[in-house]
Each structure stands twice: as structure tokens, then as C-alpha cells.
Design an enzyme around this catalytic site. Structure first.
Site, PDB file in Angstrom:
ATOM      1  N   LYS A   1     -11.601   9.023  -9.883  1.00  0.00           N
ATOM      2  CA  LYS A   1     -11.573   9.473  -8.491  1.00  0.00           C
ATOM      3  C   LYS A   1     -10.720  10.715  -8.294  1.00  0.00           C
ATOM      4  O   LYS A   1     -11.068  11.592  -7.507  1.00  0.00           O
ATOM      5  CB  LYS A   1     -11.098   8.357  -7.561  1.00  0.00           C
ATOM      6  CG  LYS A   1      -9.610   8.081  -7.613  1.00  0.00           C
ATOM      7  CD  LYS A   1      -9.171   7.128  -6.531  1.00  0.00           C
ATOM      8  CE  LYS A   1      -7.668   6.877  -6.619  1.00  0.00           C
ATOM      9  NZ  LYS A   1      -6.884   8.094  -6.335  1.00  0.00           N
ATOM     10  N   THR A   2      -9.590  10.798  -9.007  1.00  0.00           N
ATOM     11  CA  THR A   2      -8.724  11.977  -8.863  1.00  0.00           C
ATOM     12  C   THR A   2      -9.463  13.227  -9.313  1.00  0.00           C
ATOM     13  O   THR A   2      -9.369  14.290  -8.682  1.00  0.00           O
ATOM     14  CB  THR A   2      -7.436  11.800  -9.687  1.00  0.00           C
ATOM     15  OG1 THR A   2      -6.761  10.616  -9.265  1.00  0.00           O
ATOM     16  CG2 THR A   2      -6.514  12.995  -9.511  1.00  0.00           C
TER      17      THR A   2
ATOM     18  N   ASP B   1      -6.891  10.628   0.263  1.00  0.00           N
ATOM     19  CA  ASP B   1      -6.893   9.848  -0.978  1.00  0.00           C
ATOM     20  C   ASP B   1      -6.332   8.454  -0.690  1.00  0.00           C
ATOM     21  O   ASP B   1      -5.550   8.266   0.237  1.00  0.00           O
ATOM     22  CB  ASP B   1      -6.033  10.566  -2.020  1.00  0.00           C
ATOM     23  CG  ASP B   1      -6.181   9.959  -3.408  1.00  0.00           C
ATOM     24  OD1 ASP B   1      -7.172   9.248  -3.649  1.00  0.00           O
ATOM     25  OD2 ASP B   1      -5.298  10.208  -4.259  1.00  0.00           O
ATOM     26  N   GLU B   2      -6.725   7.465  -1.504  1.00  0.00           N
ATOM     27  CA  GLU B   2      -6.250   6.078  -1.359  1.00  0.00           C
ATOM     28  C   GLU B   2      -6.420   5.605   0.086  1.00  0.00           C
ATOM     29  O   GLU B   2      -5.497   5.032   0.695  1.00  0.00           O
ATOM     30  CB  GLU B   2      -4.775   5.964  -1.784  1.00  0.00           C
ATOM     31  CG  GLU B   2      -4.504   6.396  -3.219  1.00  0.00           C
ATOM     32  CD  GLU B   2      -5.001   5.411  -4.258  1.00  0.00           C
ATOM     33  OE1 GLU B   2      -5.673   4.420  -3.885  1.00  0.00           O
ATOM     34  OE2 GLU B   2      -4.754   5.629  -5.451  1.00  0.00           O
TER      35      GLU B   2
ATOM     36  N   GLN C   1      -8.797  -2.519  -4.102  1.00  0.00           N
ATOM     37  CA  GLN C   1      -7.415  -2.241  -4.482  1.00  0.00           C
ATOM     38  C   GLN C   1      -6.507  -2.076  -3.273  1.00  0.00           C
ATOM     39  O   GLN C   1      -5.458  -1.445  -3.350  1.00  0.00           O
ATOM     40  CB  GLN C   1      -7.350  -0.990  -5.369  1.00  0.00           C
ATOM     41  CG  GLN C   1      -8.104  -1.145  -6.680  1.00  0.00           C
ATOM     42  CD  GLN C   1      -7.912   0.035  -7.609  1.00  0.00           C
ATOM     43  OE1 GLN C   1      -6.813   0.300  -8.081  1.00  0.00           O
ATOM     44  NE2 GLN C   1      -8.990   0.747  -7.888  1.00  0.00           N
TER      45      GLN C   1
ATOM     46  N   ARG D   1      -5.614  -2.623 -14.943  1.00  0.00           N
ATOM     47  CA  ARG D   1      -4.652  -1.701 -15.562  1.00  0.00           C
ATOM     48  C   ARG D   1      -4.861  -1.648 -17.076  1.00  0.00           C
ATOM     49  O   ARG D   1      -4.379  -0.735 -17.732  1.00  0.00           O
ATOM     50  CB  ARG D   1      -3.198  -2.142 -15.300  1.00  0.00           C
ATOM     51  CG  ARG D   1      -2.730  -2.201 -13.843  1.00  0.00           C
ATOM     52  CD  ARG D   1      -3.060  -0.965 -13.062  1.00  0.00           C
ATOM     53  NE  ARG D   1      -4.330  -1.121 -12.371  1.00  0.00           N
ATOM     54  CZ  ARG D   1      -5.048  -0.118 -11.888  1.00  0.00           C
ATOM     55  NH1 ARG D   1      -4.635   1.116 -12.047  1.00  0.00           N
ATOM     56  NH2 ARG D   1      -6.189  -0.336 -11.266  1.00  0.00           N
TER      57      ARG D   1
END
Length: 754
Positions: A33-34, A224-225, A255, A607
Site C-alpha cells: 500500500k505504501t 493513509d491508514e 487492521q 506480521r
């Protein structure tokens, strides 16, 4: 299409190229995504959009810095003109320019938490309110929650539900405190962190000309997020994008784990309702993890009802099954995890930095730290202090130290006025000066302080001395745990922390209980001869005498799951998978709470890159008593075909009717690689009572050997060169492993018959 865009997969390209209108990018874990957000901004600049017209909002300065750096590598120095940063940094920049319109000076002060706490304390004193009922941190948390929901002090005082809630918690003056707090901040020309958001909202609501100015400046708004935004953050962002509606939000509802901080998952779940012509792009290819890990995460999050459906997949290898470690206690759990890390590192030629241990609460780090230290495995605590360095732990240890050694000046300095008993710095200085002048000990001065300074203060000091004398008697008459518990209670420390119901206060109270649990384990350990409190303190002193940092970054990472968000590790250990610990007993009051706990579980799973290990204990010390624990319901939600489980176990509950968590054979159709398909159902090898390690020099290629953990196997090759002698063994149930013969003992069973 730009060359850099062609590097993306098709869904990523589609998300980058759709620059106009409302866009939501649902980005699964590890889906890049980044990269997509970075390329999208770079693409806008390349097609002629002025960087000054692009607003990109993030949640951390680190994320903003990383994205700006990546964009600069693509488009050059123009990236420096972007309006990019955290919500707080960007909105404070706007407020600096427009502050006078809402009555603040442009050079307003930003209060940090300590400033805010000090101000609240002053207000409580002025109102003659009991700070044991109106806990400073609890008051600030209440005010913060109101601001994040865009509730002013006046609205707060008029709200019947908030008023009733405050009265039921015996804090009817909360609204008045909020009002005075706001007035004092305003008078001082100061804003706290929540004000940076709240006052931006006020600015745009009251001054349409200012709102229009920024609406036309920012032609493109990106967040973002997005799943972590609260009401005020989303409200401001939506206002800014109202003219062009060129708003792009990137996030993953799976998330969303910060509800306790005010994050509202409804923002992402209902985004399409706010923008009916929304373009939705789903980034579903996971580049991080193995198939087993991705499929496990998918199966877990599918249990949540409130979610935006997506089908995350990966082209990576199938990978190892998830190992489940069952321990008899939390102390044994630490030993199992540490031993596993040691073996995995040696057998796989890995670095310590390839490993991460995740837990639900900071207090769980204690058993992990102790076990890692015993094996000389370097580690680092992230997002918090090492367990024995936390203030509340050091406070109680100081009481224990001074009860044993009355000449411990540093311990006395720490405890003489904690909890507060009216012995200030001036009095303590007088005690030290008197001791120095007369060649006496601090303890002698304490016990005879009425001769030094007659009056009310001397009575308080001597009462403190009497308290310490009672501890001296308790230590002689009680075992270490009972004495420590008596001191924790009678000193007032336990009550002080118990009364603080803020998130931080609850965590500190849990940490103190964990210290008492450690003392209990010390007392009941049959291998210890000296079980005195002095012996325990000696062990702790040696345990926490950390060598100076050498600048080596090769260490095992320990952190809460919340701290791990956005990070990735080759091998991840998720510990403490027990009911009432994870999911937390404090987060099971509603379906929404439970679903957030499940999303936290999902974050922990995702993770891991190559290998994931779960662990749980059947007993755990709580409040000084050994309590039985049942495995977490989340373990039941993981399909057993993804697990490598040693022993069958099941929940023994009165009310939960769930599928039992038991070992099952791995279906042949699930995984193709031979390394994951055992010839027989996967099991943990039962140690041979007659096991005796053979002389490594007798090992030969082709021999059948037995290992205490991995079972039966065949020696494929030997390497006796260099300092470390190695053997490559193909185990029947565990596949190929390279073993260092100085650590991994093998018993020769028979020659391998063709």
C-alpha cells in the site's frame, strides 16, 4: 503510462491511475500500500499537478518521511513542496496561519501530556476535588474522548447521557473541569494535541472563507491508514475535499485496532455511503507471507461480521505449518519460546533480528525477558521500558530494598513521599544534612526526627519509619511473596494504581501484579534453596544489570501487538493465547470489542513472513495465585489443517460450545511441496526414555538417527570443517534440518537400509 507505474501489478496500477473522484484503496496486509500511495502522488506530479495542491495525511512522521523520500527519488525536489505529514503537524501548520480568527496567537504553545496533567491538577486543587476519585489521567482521557467526538465543554455539560455517566462514576464535576481546562488553555494561548484537531474543525465551521481557501488549495486529498481515523479527523478531511471530491483513502478495515484511542472503524466501513460514486480498488496480493500464514489470517478475519470483504492471496511458497507450544506455566512458556528461538537460529543460520515475540500486554514481557537472558539471547523491548525498568516496578522494588537495607539512600529517596504522605524535598534534604552533620545513618535520623524538627512534619516522618519497621518484622515472619504482597498493599502502591482506571493505570497495575507473580514463582521453585526476599532482590539486580549497548542491532524484538503494526519479521512468536488474556477480559463486553480483538489477532498473524508460532500456558500467576487457563477462543478459529500441534487439548468451559481444538492430519490436497507433507500425520515426537547421544565422530551419511525433538531421520551429509561440526538430516516428520552437533544431540539407531 510512466515507467514506475508499469512496475505495479494490475490492481495497483488501476489505483494509481484513477486520480479523479473519490477513491478507496482496500489494501490487505503485505500488499504494497505504501508503494501504491507513493506512486499515486508521483503520478499526479508527473501529469502536471502542482505539489502545493496535494495534501497527504499520515499517522506517523516516519511514514510521511519515508513516502516523501520515495517520491523525491522519482520526481526530484518538487516532492519537498507537498503538504505531507501527520494530521497534527498539518493542522497545526494551518492553525499557525489562521489562529487569530479563533482568538489564539499565531505562536500558540502546544501542551504535552505533562503540561496538561499539571493544569488538570491545579484545577482539581482549586475545586477542592479528591484526586483519588478524579484521577488526573482519567480526567484527561475523558476530555480527550469528548474532543475527538467534537463535543465542546458546553455541549458536554448539557448532555444528559454524559452527565448521568459521570454521576454514576462519582465524578459529577467532570464537565466543569473540562470547561475550566479549555478556558485556562485559551487564556494561556495554548493547545493540547487534541485541540489541534478540534480547533481546526472549529476554524472551518465558523469561518467559511478560511475553509474555501484550503478547499481550493488542496485539489487532491489522500489519507493513509484510514481505518485508524477518528470522527474529528474524518470530518475535517471530508470538509477539505468537499469541492473537488478528489479524495483517496488507503486502509484495511481488518487492521483497525485503535478503537480504545477513539479510532472509528465506521469511517472506512461507511465510506461508500458518504461517496456513492466511489471507485474501490482492492489490493489482495500479499507479497510478505507464506500461503499457510495468509490462509490462516483469512480464515480468522472471516469470522468478523463488520468488514469489507476481500480475498487476500499470495504467490509465495506454502511454507511451514504454524507450531503451537503448550506450556504448563507462563514461566515455562518463556523457556519454550526462548529455546525455540535458539534452535531455529542455529539450525537455520538466522540472525536474532529475524525473530519477534508479540504479546497482548506489556506485563507479559517479564517471563520472556528472563528466559532470553538465561540463554544469552540479546533482545530489545519496543514501545515500552524493559519490565524491571518501569516506574511502578522500581517503586515497589525500592520499598523491598529499603525494608531490607535501611541505609539504601536511593531507595529511600524514591519511596519517602510515594504515595504522597506530605514529606517534601525540603524535609528529605534536612534528613540528609542532619545525617551528614552528626555522622549518623539516614535511618537513625528518620527514627528520631522529632528531635531534629519537632512538629507535624516530624510526626509524618516517624510514622513512615514505623511503617518500615513493620515491614522488617513481616520479612522475618513471612515468605518472600507474602511479605512483598503485604508491603505492596500497606504502602498504598497497589491502591494507588488500582484506582487509576485509565489505560495506562490499568497497565501499571497489571505490571505490579506481574512482579508479585514473579516473586511467587521464585518462592515455589523447588530448585531454589534460599527463598528469602533478599535472595530474590539479588537475582533481580543481576538480571537487570545490562551491559552497555555495543550498537549491535542484531537482537530479538519484543513488543505488544499494537506496537507491531506496519512491521514484519521472518519468524514471529505470538504468546499468551489464553482466554481473558487474548482476547482481553476488558474487551469482551460487546461484539464490536471482540471483533477488534480478532482484528488484533489478524494483525499479529500477518506480521510473519516465513514462520509463525503460537504459545499458551495452562496455568498463569494472577494476583499471586496460580490460576488455570484455557486456550484462547482464537486458537479454535484457526483451521487445524494449518497447525502443527503436539498434544490434543480442548476447552473445558461451562458456557462456550465451540469446536474442540485438536490435532488433525494435514489433508493431502492442502499443500503440494514435499517439505510440508509428512508420510504420517504430523505429531510431536515422544522422547525415548533410553535416549543417549552418540559420539558425533561416529556419524556417517546414510545412518538412521534419533533427535529428542525432531524424531527419526536419515543423515544426508556431514560437515566437520571449521569450528562448528554440522549434520544435514532429513527427519521423517520435520523435513531437512541443518544441526550444529555441539548443540543438537543425535543417537545412532541403525544403518539406512535401501
Amino acid at each position: 503510462m510512466s515507467d514506475f507505474v508499469s512496475q505495479l501489478n494490475q490492481p495497483q496500477q488501476d489505483a494509481v491511475l484513477q486520480t479523479e473522484g473519490p477513491v478507496m484503496i482496500l489494501a490487505g496486509a503485505g500488499s504494497g500500500k505504501t508503494r501504491v500511495l507513493t506512486f499515486r502522488i508521483a503520478h499526479l506530479i508527473e501529469k502536471g499537478v502542482d505539489p502545493y495542491q496535494i495534501l497527504a495525511l499520515t499517522f506517523t512522521n516516519k511514514a510521511a518521511k519515508e513516502m516523501r523520500s520515495r517520491i523525491e527519488k522519482i520526481v526530484g525536489n518538487e516532492a519537498r513542496n507537498l503538504w505531507m505529514g501527520t494530521f497534527h503537524s498539518v493542522f497545526s501548520r494551518i492553525l499557525r496561519a489562521e489562529a487569530e480568527k479563533i482568538g489564539y496567537p499565531s505562536n500558540f504553545t502546544i501542551y504535552d501530556t505533562d503540561d496538561s496533567k499539571s493544569l488538570v491538577k491545579q484545577i482539581l486543587d482549586e475545586l477542592h476535588l479528591d484526586d483519588k476519585i478524579y484521577k488526573v489521567s482519567g480526567v484527561l482521557s475523558r476530555i480527550s474522548g469528548a474532543k475527538n467526538r467534537l463535543i465542546s465543554a458546553n455541549e458536554y455539560m448539557k448532555d444528559p447521557f454524559l452527565k448521568a455517566d459521570d454521576e454514576s462514576s462519582r465524578r459529577p464535576m467532570m464537565g466543569e473541569i473540562y470547561k475550566r481546562y479549555g478556558q485556562r488553555c485559551f487564556k494561556a494561548g495554548a493547545m493540547d494535541f487534541d485541540d489541534l484537531l478540534y480547533n481546526t474543525h472549529v476554524l472551518f465551521n465558523k469561518h467559511e472563507d478560511v475553509l474555501h481557501k484550503y478547499q481550493h488549495r488542496f485539489k487532491y486529498v489522500m489519507v493513509d491508514e484510514f481505518q485508524d481515523t477518528n470522527l474529528s479527523q474524518y470530518s475535517i478531511t471530508r470538509k477539505l475535499a468537499a469541492v473537488t471530491e478528489n479524495i483517496c483513502v488507503v486502509g484495511d478495515d481488518a487492521q483497525s485496532i485503535y478503537g480504545f484511542r477513539g479510532a472509528d472503524i465506521a469511517n472506512i466501513l461507511n465510506f461508500e455511503r458518504d461517496y456513492p460514486d466511489l471507485n474501490i480498488f482492492k489490493l489482495e496480493q500479499n507479497y510478505r507471507s507464506t500461503k499457510v500464514i495468509v490462509n490462516t489470517a483469512n480464515a480468522v478475519i472471516a469470522k468478523n461480521k463488520a468488514q469489507l470483504r476481500k480475498n487476500v492471496w499470495t504467490g509465495n511458497e506454502d511454507g511451514n505449518l504454524i507450531e503451537v507450544l503448550k506450556a504448563n506455566s507462563d514461566q515455562e512458556e518463556g523457556k519454550l519460546v526462548a529455546s525455540s528461538i535458539f534452535q531455529e537460529k542455529m539450525n537455520g543460520s538466522l540472525r536474532h533480528s529475524d525473530f519477534c515475540v508479540l504479546y497482548r500486554t506489556n506485563s507479559q514481557s517479564r517471563s520472556m525477558e528472563e528466559a532470553l537472558r538465561r540463554l544469552n539471547i540479546p533482545y530489545r523491548i519496543y514501545g515500552g521500558l524493559s519490565f524491571y525498568q518501569r516506574k511502578e516496578i522500581k517503586d515497589l522494588l525500592a520499598y523491598l530494598r529499603f525494608a531490607i537495607n535501611h541505609n539504601d539512600e536511593q531507595a529511600l529517596k524514591r519511596i519517602i513521599n510515594y504515595p504522597k504522605r506530605g514529606i517534601g524535598d525540603t524535609t528529605f534534604a534536612k534528613i540528609i544534612v542532619t545525617a551528614n552533620e552528626h555522622g549518623a545513618t539516614l535511618w537513625d535520623v528518620l527514627c528520631h526526627f522529632n528531635r531534629v524538627a519537632p512538629g507535624r512534619t516530624s510526626e509524618t516522618v516517624m510514622n513512615f519509619a514505623m511503617l518500615i519497621k513493620s515491614y522488617e518484622i513481616a520479612i522475618k515472619e513471612k515468605d518472600a511473596f507474602d511479605a512483598a504482597t503485604h508491603i505492596a498493599k500497606s504502602s498504598g502502591i497497589l491502591r494507588e494504581l488500582y484506582d487509576d482506571k485509565s489505560i495506562e493505570g490499568v497497565a501499571r497495575y497489571e505490571n505490579l501484579q506481574e512482579l508479585l507473580n514473579a516473586i511467587k514463582e521464585f518462592v515455589v521453585d523447588p530448585e531454589r534453596e534460599d527463598k528469602s526476599l533478599a535472595a530474590f532482590l539479588n537475582d533481580v539486580a543481576l538480571l537487570t544489570d545490562v551491559d552497555n549497548e555495543k550498537g549491535d542491532n542484531d537482537h530479538v524484538s519484543l513488543m505488544t501487538i499494537h506496537q507491531s503494526k506496519g512491521l514484519e519479521y521472518r519468524n514471529v512468536y505470538l504468546v499468551g493465547l489464553e482466554e481473558e488474556l487474548f482476547p482481553s477480559q476488558m474487551r469482551m463486553e460487546s461484539r464490536a470489542d471482540l471483533e477488534e480483538e480478532r482484528r488484533l489477532f489478524y494483525v499479529a498473524i500477518t506480521r510473519a513472513e516465513k514462520k509463525l508460532t503460537f504459545s499458551y500456558a495452562t496455568t498463569r500467576y494472577r494476583f499471586g495465585q496460580l490460576k488455570p487457563c484455557e486456550p484462547s477462543r482464537f486458537l479454535n478459529e484457526v483451521d487445524s489443517k494449518f497447525l502443527s500441534v503436539g498434544k490434543k487439548f480442548s476447552h473445558e468451559t461451562r458456557s462456550m460450545s465451540q469446536e474442540k481444538f485438536v490435532e488433525r492430519p494435514t489433508p493431502a490436497h492442502l499443500l503440494k511441496p514435499k517439505t510440508l507433507i509428512a508420510k504420517t500425520p504430523l505429531k510431536t515426537y515422544t522422547t525415548n526414555p533410553n535416549f543417549k547421544a552418540s559420539d558425533p565422530s561416529l556419524l556417517q551419511t546414510g545412518l538412521r538417527v534419533e533427535h529428542q525433538k525432531f524424531g527419526m531421520g536419515t543423515v544426508l551429509s556431514l560437515d566437520f570443517g571449521g569450528a562448528d561440526k554440522k549434520a544435514l538430516v532429513n527427519f521423517d516428520t520435520e523435513g531437512e534440518k541443518t544441526l550444529l552437533l555441539s548443540f543438537a544431540k543425535l543417537m545412532i539407531v541403525e544403518a539406512n537400509q535401501p
